[in-house]
Design a protein around this motif. Structure first.
Motif, PDB file in Angstrom:
ATOM      1  N   PRO A 294       0.804  -1.223   0.000  1.00 31.66           N
ATOM      2  CA  PRO A 294       0.000   0.000   0.000  1.00 31.66           C
ATOM      3  C   PRO A 294       0.837   1.274   0.000  1.00 31.66           C
ATOM      4  O   PRO A 294       0.302   2.385   0.149  1.00 31.66           O
TER       5      PRO A 294
ATOM      6  N   ASN B 152       0.783   4.899  -2.059  1.00 27.81           N
ATOM      7  CA  ASN B 152      -0.136   5.979  -1.671  1.00 27.81           C
ATOM      8  C   ASN B 152       0.627   6.927  -0.749  1.00 27.81           C
ATOM      9  O   ASN B 152       1.014   6.552   0.364  1.00 27.81           O
TER      10      ASN B 152
ATOM     11  N   LYS C 203      -6.632   8.052   7.182  1.00 24.19           N
ATOM     12  CA  LYS C 203      -8.018   8.031   6.709  1.00 24.19           C
ATOM     13  C   LYS C 203      -8.098   8.467   5.252  1.00 24.19           C
ATOM     14  O   LYS C 203      -8.817   7.865   4.435  1.00 24.19           O
TER      15      LYS C 203
ATOM     16  N   GLY D 118      -7.366   5.910   2.422  1.00 20.96           N
ATOM     17  CA  GLY D 118      -8.355   4.913   2.055  1.00 20.96           C
ATOM     18  C   GLY D 118      -7.885   3.481   2.254  1.00 20.96           C
ATOM     19  O   GLY D 118      -8.459   2.546   1.670  1.00 20.96           O
ATOM     20  N   HIS D 119      -6.884   3.294   3.067  1.00 21.56           N
ATOM     21  CA  HIS D 119      -6.360   1.948   3.300  1.00 21.56           C
ATOM     22  C   HIS D 119      -7.433   1.046   3.881  1.00 21.56           C
ATOM     23  O   HIS D 119      -8.277   1.488   4.675  1.00 21.56           O
ATOM     24  N   ASP D 120      -7.405  -0.242   3.517  1.00 22.11           N
ATOM     25  CA  ASP D 120      -8.488  -1.155   3.873  1.00 22.11           C
ATOM     26  C   ASP D 120      -8.382  -1.740   5.284  1.00 22.11           C
ATOM     27  O   ASP D 120      -9.227  -2.551   5.687  1.00 22.11           O
ATOM     28  N   GLY D 121      -7.344  -1.369   6.030  1.00 24.65           N
ATOM     29  CA  GLY D 121      -7.227  -1.841   7.402  1.00 24.65           C
ATOM     30  C   GLY D 121      -6.480  -3.149   7.563  1.00 24.65           C
ATOM     31  O   GLY D 121      -6.330  -3.652   8.683  1.00 24.65           O
ATOM     32  N   SER D 122      -5.994  -3.716   6.458  1.00 33.80           N
ATOM     33  CA  SER D 122      -5.214  -4.951   6.554  1.00 33.80           C
ATOM     34  C   SER D 122      -3.844  -4.639   7.147  1.00 33.80           C
ATOM     35  O   SER D 122      -3.382  -3.494   7.120  1.00 33.80           O
TER      36      SER D 122
END
Length: 529
Positions: free
Chosen positions: A300, A303, A362, A365-369
């Protein structure tokens, strides 16, 4: 005269200048002739080298894949190996500013700094018995600028368009003005090899005070004094052994018990305890820095908001105090600190800020993985402790940072430059151009963050040829901001070089360039009586 001036003169008297040169320098610093003579005599007597003995050095950062090929040398032990058997054309002074001659006795350039001429020292022998010739120098440089050689020095030499031996000289032409070109020639990768190392790049044959006797990658290396060495001021031991001891506790124990006489990378948390024994702990501030490097083209980390979130989520002061116990200074997400020429002191320090970390996380937009950070004890002293502190503060910002401990053996070959988020260590370089060209411009083999910014590359190219210092400083300032705000390097701290040496060792001189006197401790030190 200040204490710093006296210390500087003491170092000069013991190591770098003859009496006449010393007296000139002392006079410039305001010291009278009688006092200067007394100081020189005092330290010159104390610094008389004593010959003989078997030196043993414990090093960290070694593995089974380490190489003796200078073109492929990229971590601590290969660094020391290059300096043990080889010599470059010129060296950076221990103070970090200024060039000292080695295999080149002098150098000069044309007015626009596009053609550089190095006069090659005569009477120098290689360890195989052959005599150093300008052709050997030219062949060495040509090997490194050949893309097929995969030399890690290619990034700093890629501007070279021609290398030619002419009489006693080697003439190097670069595509654009390069004011700091002699500093580039100080790289440990550029030790001169017979016939350029072509055909036998990993033979370990050079021109230094010690010749290679035995090599076992990941274990140790044996060297013996080279009888035909050209410089009587270096190479005082009969033998030198480099032992790979990656475990810091084992390395410290070996030093305390006398099994070794020097060690690199003293863990800061035990430095004061070690100094209370039969050991001297030497620390010097320099350009070395610890980092967590993200590959900007790998998710990720592709980004920039995620990269910024992680940069704001790290508590640099906490790591400085709890991991290296004050043996250093806070970093600013750039490899450049105030020890570099033309550093812009007006650049503000990035502070620990959980609110900004949350904002950018925030926004990413990271998916939290899990965001996986790889590391190992060998990455830098206290690396895993630093990662644990980073994990805690990142999680406080809602960032799911996860630590993955890697094996020490093979870390630099199997993890670094392979995985997208890793703990890493840099000893720094002599000038900003060299540091950026080694690890940040497109195409450099050590671009561990995969930083690909054409504007940045254009700035470095422009600064390289700019002779107006004010304009050059402004360009380097712009480059700093690009790396700090858009790059993939999280640089929490600049570390002091902290080494341990036996009290039996004489001739030590602080060197800001790298650990163990920039890898020359075995060459410049000796056993006291």
């Amino acid at each position: 005269m200040s204490d710093n001036q006296k210390d500087s003169l003491a170092q000069l008297a013991t190591h770098t200048l003859d009496r006449r040169a010393f007296m000139i320098r002392a006079s410039a610093l305001g010291l009278g002739g009688i006092a200067a003579n007394s100081l020189f005599a005092k330290h010159a007597r104390a610094a008389t080298p004593k010959k003989g003995g078997a030196l043993k050095i414990g090093l960290t950062g070694g593995g089974a894949t380490d190489t003796l090929d200078p073109a492929l040398a990229g971590s601590q032990v290969p660094f020391h190996l290059c300096h043990m058997f080889g010599e470059p054309l010129v060296e950076v002074s221990p103070q970090g500013h200024g060039i000292e001659p080695r295999l080149a006795t002098e150098y000069s350039s044309n007015p626009d700094a596009t053609v550089w001429t190095f006069k090659i020292r005569k009477g120098v022998k290689f360890h195989d018995g052959s005599t150093l010739q300008p052709d050997d120098v030219a062949a060495t440089l040509k090997r490194h600028i050949d893309k097929n050689s995969k030399s890690v020095a290619y990034g700093i030499l890629r501007g070279i368009t021609n290398v030619e031996a002419k009489g006693d000289d080697v003439v190097i032409t670069v595509a654009s003005p390069t004011a700091d070109f002699p500093y580039l020639m100080t790289s440990y990768n550029l030790v001169i090899q017979p016939k350029g190392g072509v055909g036998a790049p990993a033979a370990g044959i050079g021109t230094s005070a010690y010749k290679l006797v035995r090599a076992e990658a990941g274990v140790g290396y044996q060297f013996a004094k080279f009888d035909d060495y050209w410089d009587d001021s270096r190479g005082h031991f009969d033998t030198v052994e480099l032992l790979v001891i990656n475990d810091a506790t084992a390395r410290s124990s070996a030093l305390r018990s006398g099994q070794i006489h020097m060690m690199s990378a003293v863990p800061p948390k035990v430095a004061k305890l070690l100094a209370s024994t039969n050991v001297d702990v030497k620390n010097v501030a320099g350009r070395g820095h610890y980092a967590f490097s993200m590959m900007c083209d790998k998710a990720p980390f592709d980004n920039n908001d995620l990269r910024l979130a992680l940069k704001f989520a790290i508590n640099r002061k906490e790591i400085l105090e709890k991991v290296i116990f004050g043996y250093g200074s806070v970093g600013n997400d750039s490899p450049i600190n105030p020890t570099y020429p033309l550093y812009d002191t007006s650049i503000p320090q990035r502070e620990f800020d959980l609110d900004k970390a949350r904002f950018h996380y925030k926004k990413s937009g990271h998916d939290g993985s899990p965001i996986v950070l790889s590391g190992a004890d060998v990455a830098f002293p206290g690396a895993m402790d630093a990662e644990a502190l980073f994990q805690q503060t990142a999680q406080a910002a809602g960032i799911p940072l996860q630590i993955h401990r890697e094996p020490n053996d093979g870390y630099w070959s199997d993890v670094w430059l392979k995985k997208p988020f890793v703990a890493t260590y840099w000893n720094g370089r002599a000038v900003q151009d060299q540091m950026y060209s080694t690890a940040y411009i497109v195409g450099s083999d050590y671009n561990e963050t995969h930083f690909n910014n054409p504007k940045f590359d254009d700035i470095i190219k422009a600064a390289r040829g700019e002779t107006d210092e004010a304009k050059r400083k402004a360009l380097y300032s712009e480059a700093f901001y690009l790396v700090r705000d858009e790059g993939g390097a999280i640089v929490p701290i600049f570390n002091d070089f902290v080494d341990g040496i036996s009290k039996k060792i004489g001739g030590w001189v602080d060197d800001v360039n790298f650990e163990l006197m920039n890898g020359y401790a075995a060459h410049k030190c000796w056993f006291e009586g």
